[in-house]
Design a protein around this motif. Structure first.
Motif, PDB file in Angstrom:
ATOM      1  N   ALA A   1      -7.128   3.582  -8.251  1.00 17.35           N
ATOM      2  CA  ALA A   1      -5.904   3.471  -7.441  1.00 17.35           C
ATOM      3  C   ALA A   1      -4.667   3.626  -8.309  1.00 17.35           C
TER       4      ALA A   1
ATOM      5  N   CYS B   1       0.875  -1.173   0.000  1.00 14.60           N
ATOM      6  CA  CYS B   1       0.000   0.000   0.000  1.00 14.60           C
ATOM      7  C   CYS B   1       0.915   1.226   0.000  1.00 14.60           C
TER       8      CYS B   1
ATOM      9  N   TYR C   1      -4.250   2.898  -0.952  1.00 12.58           N
ATOM     10  CA  TYR C   1      -4.733   3.559  -2.155  1.00 12.58           C
ATOM     11  C   TYR C   1      -5.963   4.416  -1.847  1.00 12.58           C
TER      12      TYR C   1
ATOM     13  N   VAL D   1      -1.472  -2.006  -8.469  1.00 15.23           N
ATOM     14  CA  VAL D   1      -2.090  -2.747  -7.364  1.00 15.23           C
ATOM     15  C   VAL D   1      -1.712  -4.223  -7.447  1.00 15.23           C
TER      16      VAL D   1
END
Length: 335
Positions: free
Chosen positions: A56, A34, A41, A65
């Protein structure tokens, strides 16, 4: 505070779990799973739908991601956050019951440590896994665990020295053991945070010629040159070999010293409690050495590497138990 003993035990177990999850997160390269903090995100969990993932990746184009890594990081944060809340609760209850003579300074110190730990967690992300921050975060987790355990010993009024008063002279040696083990844990954290765990795959120290590659100035430079990210390491082969070799040598020193301490206390102790504590520490030490060797032989399998972190924590708790038992203090002392 005696009534809060179950809460302290539960929080202690949770702290050990957080250390395990931290090691798992670090070893699965999920420290930047993250790229923001405290969310992921911009969410309180992990992006899952196509729309969430697209948004994101637009917000963080440099960090696509990876759901598995993101979940590893967020689960660690959930547990760490819960640990912080429980330590806050312990402090509040200790403050409420301060008239009963409970040890207030330990909960206060724990609260300060856990607040600083939260800051280190944020800096781990914002400073892109800078090794000194990652190592500090690891040591902060160990310190939190040790303070919780010391609080448990205090509220449990542990005092099993009635037949071993003469062994109080070994108290300084036990404290030295704590210092040596702390330095070794720090070296382990430095090895891991600099991605140096696999550069030496031979025993007992490293491959042939490792001594000619030693370089200390850059290997242990606490504040590294500024980089866009420190993920997967920023040091060269010689620096990583130096770090790993020092961790191996530190392990040998730690083994020799703690084995001597455990054997000495085991054979000299007359009380069952101290003899048992020495035997337990010796057993944990053997397990830790076996895990360290297994990391080398089997090229750092995830389960073994995580266990190596957890057993290091258990070894420290065993050493604290011995030190607490040896330390001279008035009978029935509470704090």
């Amino acid at each position: 505070m005696q009534n809060n003993k179950p809460l302290i035990i539960f929080t202690l177990i949770l702290a050990l779990g957080v250390i395990s999850l931290g090691a798992f997160t670090r070893l699965t390269d999920a420290g930047l799973g993250c790229p923001d903090w405290p969310g992921c995100y911009g969410l309180i969990d992990v992006p899952q739908t196509e729309t969430q993932i697209a948004k994101a990746e637009m917000a963080f184009p440099e960090r696509p991601v990876e759901p598995a890594k993101a979940w590893n990081e967020m689960i660690h944060r959930y547990f760490a956050g819960t640990l912080g809340l429980l330590i806050g609760l312990i402090f509040i209850l200790s403050f409420k019951n301060r008239d009963q003579g409970g040890p207030l300074y330990l909960p206060l110190l724990m609260l300060g440590v856990v607040i600083f730990q939260a800051a280190l967690g944020a800096w781990t992300v914002t400073l892109k896994l800078m090794p000194i921050i990652v190592m500090g975060h690891l040591l902060g987790g160990f310190l939190t665990l040790c303070l919780l355990y010391l609080l448990l010993l205090r509220v449990s009024k542990v005092n099993d020295r009635s037949m071993d008063a003469s062994l109080t002279r070994y108290t300084p040696f036990a404290f030295i053991g704590i210092v040596i083990l702390t330095l070794q844990i720090a070296l382990g954290g430095w090895t891991s945070s600099n991605y140096a765990a696999l550069v030496c795959q031979e025993l007992p120290v490293c491959h042939d010629g490792w001594m000619t590659q030693l370089t200390f100035s850059e290997s242990f430079q606490l504040i590294p040159p500024e980089r866009e990210t420190y993920e997967f390491g920023h040091l060269g082969a010689a620096e990583r070999i130096t770090i790993h070799a020092m961790h191996r040598i530190g392990a040998m020193i730690t083994l020799i010293y703690l084995a001597w301490l455990a054997l000495t206390l085991f054979f000299k102790a007359r009380s069952a409690g101290l003899k048992k504590s020495a035997a337990v520490m010796g057993l944990i030490l053997i397990i830790q050495v076996a895990l360290g060797v297994s990391n080398v032989v089997f090229s750092l399998p995830l389960a073994v590497a995580v266990a190596h972190n957890v057993v290091a924590a258990l070894l420290m708790l065993a050493l604290i138990t011995i030190t607490y038992s040896l330390k001279s203090r008035p009978e029935n002392a509470y704090v």
